[in-house]
Write an enzyme that holds these catalytic residues in place. Structure first.
Site, mmCIF file in Angstrom:
data_model
loop_
_atom_site.group_PDB
_atom_site.id
_atom_site.type_symbol
_atom_site.label_atom_id
_atom_site.label_comp_id
_atom_site.label_asym_id
_atom_site.label_seq_id
_atom_site.Cartn_x
_atom_site.Cartn_y
_atom_site.Cartn_z
ATOM 1 N N SER A 98 0.851 -1.189 0.000
ATOM 2 C CA SER A 98 0.000 0.000 0.000
ATOM 3 C C SER A 98 0.888 1.240 0.000
ATOM 4 C CB SER A 98 -0.890 0.016 1.239
ATOM 5 O OG SER A 98 -1.594 -1.188 1.330
ATOM 6 N N HIS B 12 -5.751 -4.094 -4.664
ATOM 7 C CA HIS B 12 -4.509 -4.797 -5.001
ATOM 8 C C HIS B 12 -4.595 -5.303 -6.430
ATOM 9 C CE1 HIS B 12 -2.341 -5.331 -1.070
ATOM 10 N NE2 HIS B 12 -3.485 -4.823 -0.664
ATOM 11 N N HIS C 223 -1.915 -12.649 0.220
ATOM 12 C CA HIS C 223 -1.711 -12.773 1.658
ATOM 13 C C HIS C 223 -2.195 -14.143 2.139
ATOM 14 C CE1 HIS C 223 -2.273 -8.522 0.651
ATOM 15 N NE2 HIS C 223 -1.454 -8.246 1.647
ATOM 16 N N TYR D 48 -4.026 -14.726 4.623
ATOM 17 C CA TYR D 48 -5.430 -14.699 5.065
ATOM 18 C C TYR D 48 -6.421 -14.883 3.913
ATOM 19 C CZ TYR D 48 -5.331 -9.757 3.594
ATOM 20 O OH TYR D 48 -5.191 -8.603 2.877
ATOM 21 N N GLU D 49 -5.942 -14.757 2.691
ATOM 22 C CA GLU D 49 -6.848 -14.958 1.554
ATOM 23 C C GLU D 49 -7.177 -16.437 1.353
ATOM 24 O OE1 GLU D 49 -6.079 -12.258 -1.935
ATOM 25 O OE2 GLU D 49 -4.319 -11.773 -0.733
ATOM 26 N N ALA E 121 2.068 -1.924 4.268
ATOM 27 C CA ALA E 121 1.422 -1.033 5.231
ATOM 28 C C ALA E 121 1.394 -1.784 6.544
ATOM 29 C CB ALA E 121 0.007 -0.706 4.780
ATOM 30 N N MET F 262 0.306 -8.014 8.017
ATOM 31 C CA MET F 262 -0.235 -9.321 7.602
ATOM 32 C C MET F 262 0.490 -9.873 6.372
ATOM 33 S SD MET F 262 -4.252 -8.322 7.899
ATOM 34 C CE MET F 262 -4.848 -7.267 9.231
ATOM 35 N N SER F 263 1.711 -9.420 6.142
ATOM 36 C CA SER F 263 2.449 -9.904 4.963
ATOM 37 C C SER F 263 3.930 -9.960 5.316
ATOM 38 C CB SER F 263 2.219 -8.958 3.780
ATOM 39 O OG SER F 263 2.731 -7.670 4.077
ATOM 40 N N ASN G 240 -1.303 3.601 10.730
ATOM 41 C CA ASN G 240 -2.150 3.807 11.920
ATOM 42 C C ASN G 240 -1.382 3.305 13.127
ATOM 43 O OD1 ASN G 240 -2.917 1.109 10.371
ATOM 44 N ND2 ASN G 240 -3.155 0.727 12.566
ATOM 45 N N HIS H 40 -9.993 -0.518 6.766
ATOM 46 C CA HIS H 40 -9.109 -0.696 5.609
ATOM 47 C C HIS H 40 -8.994 0.593 4.783
ATOM 48 C CE1 HIS H 40 -7.033 -2.778 2.421
ATOM 49 N NE2 HIS H 40 -7.989 -2.553 1.544
HETATM 50 N N1 HPA Z 1 -2.475 -4.305 11.835
HETATM 51 C C1 HPA Z 1 -2.193 -5.208 10.876
HETATM 52 N N2 HPA Z 1 -1.989 -4.891 9.617
HETATM 53 C C2 HPA Z 1 -2.056 -3.597 9.281
HETATM 54 C C3 HPA Z 1 -2.354 -2.599 10.225
HETATM 55 C C4 HPA Z 1 -2.564 -2.977 11.574
HETATM 56 O O1 HPA Z 1 -2.820 -2.157 12.466
HETATM 57 N N3 HPA Z 1 -2.334 -1.408 9.565
HETATM 58 C C5 HPA Z 1 -2.034 -1.693 8.260
HETATM 59 N N4 HPA Z 1 -1.876 -3.006 8.081
#
Ligand code: HPA
Length: 282
Positions: free
Chosen positions: A35, A66, A88, A90-91, A118, A216-217, A240, A252
């Site tokens: 991202s 994506h 990812h 989780y997909e 990200a 998550m990657s 964040n 998201h």
């Molecule tokens: N947690 C997990 N993955 C993320 C986050 C988060 O706070 N922000 C962006 N990707």
């Protein structure tokens, strides 16, 4: 086609057979666009495009925003293959499928892997849009991509992980950030499996474990690349603060918007650093 009979290796080699005639040059750097770097490829003259869906067996991302293709371009003189869109865990893909694109880029010839993503920041002083160079990772919450029969053609059974993120590449990133006057923090990235964001206590746990960012990657990708002897570096865009560190819920769209706001500085840093990596004797 190889004769190992290992389905993971067979699939990888099948993908390589499909793409190898379409590679315009031997890339030196493989760049995964997370991202905030989605538009990076458009900054350079494209010399080749391979949509993932044209590669039989290749995992295609299901996440909105994506895209899914390999882009080939010279970035400040360095030959680069870029992944515009990653998959990812989780997909729902097998972890071996999640890292297949990384392995494929190594087969294309890339010696350096530049990872971006990200991530949620775990340090109170991280501002939204902060950039963090990854110095190490914690991947213990996701399965290892090396699980199962070892692919001897790719690497050793028990690879050392003491320097996954290459010191020379880290120094290039530091110096480049300094010369562009872009603040670049440093820290440890922890990968959770997602897709839900963390609970406040998972964030607390990650902080206790010494992590500075959660996502998550990336860590599984670095583990697969390290197995193959690639030189690796990575930057997280902190979109964040971790859940529970502020009173705002996470979503998201906000993560994407925060990544978009810092995109220009992020892209300048990555492009300039890749130019310097072209001169490395790897
Ligand atoms: N947690 C997990 N993955 C993320 C986050 C988060 O706070 N922000 C962006 N990707």
């Amino acid at each position: 086609m190889s004769e190992t009979g290992n389905p993971v290796y067979e699939k990888l080699m099948g993908c390589f057979q499909t793409v190898k005639e379409r590679i315009p040059f031997v890339p030196k750097v493989a760049l995964v666009l997370g991202s905030g770097l989605g538009g990076f490829g458009e900054r350079f003259q494209t010399e080749g495009v391979i949509p993932y869906e044209e590669i039989p067996g290749f995992p295609v991302s299901t996440v909105p925003g994506h895209e899914g293709r390999f882009l080939f371009a010279h970035v400040n003189g360095t030959p680069v293959v870029m992944m515009q869109g990653r998959v990812h865990y989780y997909e729902g893909y097998e972890i071996s499928d999640v890292v297949l694109p990384i392995r494929l880029m190594k087969l294309m010839g890339a010696r350096i892997l530049f990872l971006t993503n990200a991530a949620g920041g775990l340090r109170q002083e991280f501002a939204e849009g902060a950039l963090m160079m990854i110095t190490d990772h914690i991947a213990s919450f996701v399965p290892s991509p090396l699980r199962g029969e070892n692919l001897e053609e790719l690497g050793t059974r028990f690879p050392d992980m003491s320097r996954v993120y290459d010191p020379a590449l880290q120094e290039i990133l530091r110096q480049t950030a300094r010369s562009l006057e872009i603040p670049l923090a440093e820290g440890v990235y922890l990968q959770f499996s997602g897709p839900a964001y963390e609970t406040p206590h998972e964030v607390k746990m990650a902080r206790l474990l010494g992590a500075d960012a959660v996502g998550m990657s990336t860590a599984c990708e670095a583990a697969a690349a390290n197995h193959m002897g690639m030189k690796i570096c990575g930057i997280s865009c902190i979109t964040n603060l971790g859940c529970g560190m502020t009173d705002r819920p996470l979503c998201h769209e906000e993560v994407q918007q925060a990544a978009d706001r810092v995109a220009d500085a992020f892209q300048r840093l990555v492009a300039e650093a890749i130019g310097k990596m072209g001169g490395l004797p790897v």
